[in-house]
Scaffold this motif. Structure first.
Motif, short mmCIF file in Angstrom:
data_model
loop_
_atom_site.label_atom_id
_atom_site.label_comp_id
_atom_site.label_asym_id
_atom_site.label_seq_id
_atom_site.Cartn_x
_atom_site.Cartn_y
_atom_site.Cartn_z
N LYS A 94 1.02 -1.16 0.19
CA LYS A 94 -0.06 0.03 0.02
C LYS A 94 0.86 1.21 -0.06
N GLY A 95 1.83 1.17 0.77
CA GLY A 95 2.83 2.19 0.92
C GLY A 95 3.50 2.62 -0.38
N GLY A 96 3.78 1.60 -0.99
CA GLY A 96 4.66 1.76 -1.99
C GLY A 96 3.81 1.82 -3.44
N LEU A 97 2.63 1.65 -3.49
CA LEU A 97 1.78 1.66 -4.72
C LEU A 97 2.06 2.86 -5.77
N LEU A 98 2.43 3.87 -5.24
CA LEU A 98 2.56 5.01 -6.60
C LEU A 98 3.81 4.82 -7.03
N ILE A 154 14.42 0.77 -5.55
CA ILE A 154 13.27 0.87 -4.60
C ILE A 154 13.48 0.72 -3.32
N LEU A 155 14.58 -0.16 -2.91
CA LEU A 155 14.64 -0.49 -1.33
C LEU A 155 15.14 0.92 -0.89
N MET A 156 15.77 1.63 -1.55
CA MET A 156 16.44 2.89 -0.98
C MET A 156 15.25 3.84 -0.73
N VAL A 177 12.65 7.51 2.01
CA VAL A 177 11.75 8.55 1.64
C VAL A 177 10.46 8.21 2.50
N LEU A 178 10.16 6.70 2.58
CA LEU A 178 8.91 6.27 3.31
C LEU A 178 9.14 5.76 4.68
N ASP A 179 10.45 5.55 5.01
CA ASP A 179 10.72 5.40 6.41
C ASP A 179 10.54 3.81 6.71
N TYR A 180 10.51 2.84 5.75
CA TYR A 180 10.24 1.67 5.94
C TYR A 180 11.47 0.88 6.66
N LYS A 181 11.10 -0.14 7.59
CA LYS A 181 12.24 -1.02 8.20
C LYS A 181 12.73 -1.80 7.24
N MET A 237 11.13 -5.06 5.79
CA MET A 237 9.92 -4.61 5.10
C MET A 237 10.26 -3.92 3.74
N ALA A 238 11.02 -3.21 3.55
CA ALA A 238 11.58 -2.51 2.50
C ALA A 238 12.02 -3.30 1.39
N ILE A 239 12.96 -4.70 1.73
CA ILE A 239 13.41 -5.44 0.86
C ILE A 239 11.95 -6.43 0.35
N GLY A 240 11.32 -6.75 1.35
CA GLY A 240 10.08 -7.65 0.80
C GLY A 240 9.43 -6.62 -0.26
#
Length: 256
Positions: A72-76, A166-168, A173-177, A180-183
């Protein structure tokens, strides 16, 4: 027989790399097809992207089982990247094989240097502590579209599924752990690679079924293996080993 062995090794290696650190199959598949089998870089990139689809989807499934995906957070980012990847693949069709191969080699080389210097999780933490990113976080939607477009263009042109980039973005930017960011990044990469590879094959008007099936099957095996054994070695050692391989392959592609 030699061609079969090269494709098997490239596909399996791509699965390992994607499963371990979320890197794109382009860093393995493209150099092997160009150097050892004499493939045109544009065709090799298309096969790399299709291999990415398999390796990324398997990796994403593994992360989802551990609750480490938040699309959801990375949809855009995903939507922007998919659209830009299609345009990028059309653009790269007009480049000469020498230019496209050389630029792809540079991307692989720089990726290798990055992995050699520091593991991705350490780089993320240092970057967070060093830079103030409130400007981007306050404009989350705009930042997601801009970064997603850039990532998609790189995917379409050079064949890199954009997992690390994308991970970066998800982390900074979105402050993922990190997990969670890798997945989430490998899930997004599944779709960017899917549309970019389809666009490549449409432009080429040819689908290399044999190479895709062989590479994809062993990419699946490699990704499953990586997911199973990823915790057996430290992230620092994995990053250095993968970085060394990328530097070697990148230099060979550039020289070739």
């Amino acid at each position: 027989m030699f061609e079969i062995l090269v494709i098997i090794f490239a596909g399996f290696g791509a699965g390992i790399v994607t499963g371990l650190v979320g890197a794109s199959a382009v860093v393995i598949v493209t150099p092997f097809l160009v150097i050892f089998l004499g493939y045109d870089p544009y065709s090799a990139i298309g096969i790399s992207l299709a291999t990415d689809v398999v390796a990324s989807s398997v990796s994403a499934f593994t992360y989802s089982k551990h609750g480490n995906i938040n699309i959801k957070g990375g949809l855009l980012i995903a939507i922007s990247a998919v659209i830009a990847a299609i345009f990028g693949s059309w653009f790269s069709a007009g480049m000469t094989p020498t230019a496209l191969g050389g630029l792809t080699g540079i991307i692989i080389l720089l990726t290798g240097i990055s992995f050699r210097r520091k593991p991705i999780n350490q780089r993320v933490e240092e970057f967070k502590n060093k830079f103030e990113l409130n400007f981007f976080r306050e404009r989350e939607k705009l930042s997601s579209v801009l970064f997603g477009t850039f990532i998609g263009l790189m995917t379409g042109i050079f064949g890199a599924g954009g997992g690390i980039m994308i991970l970066m973005v998800l982390t900074f930017v979105l402050d993922y752990k990190t997990h969670m960011a890798i997945g989430t990044s490998v899930l997004i990469m599944t779709f960017t690679a899917l549309f970019a590879s389809a666009s490549h094959f449409i432009v080429e008007q040819h689908i290399p079924y044999f190479e895709l099936l062989l590479s994809g099957f062993f990419a699946f095996a490699g990704a499953v293996t990586a997911a199973t054994f990823a915790n057996g070695a430290s992230e620092k050692k994995l990053s250095k080993a993968i970085g060394t391989a990328f530097i070697f392959l990148g230099l060979i592609v550039i020289l070739n």
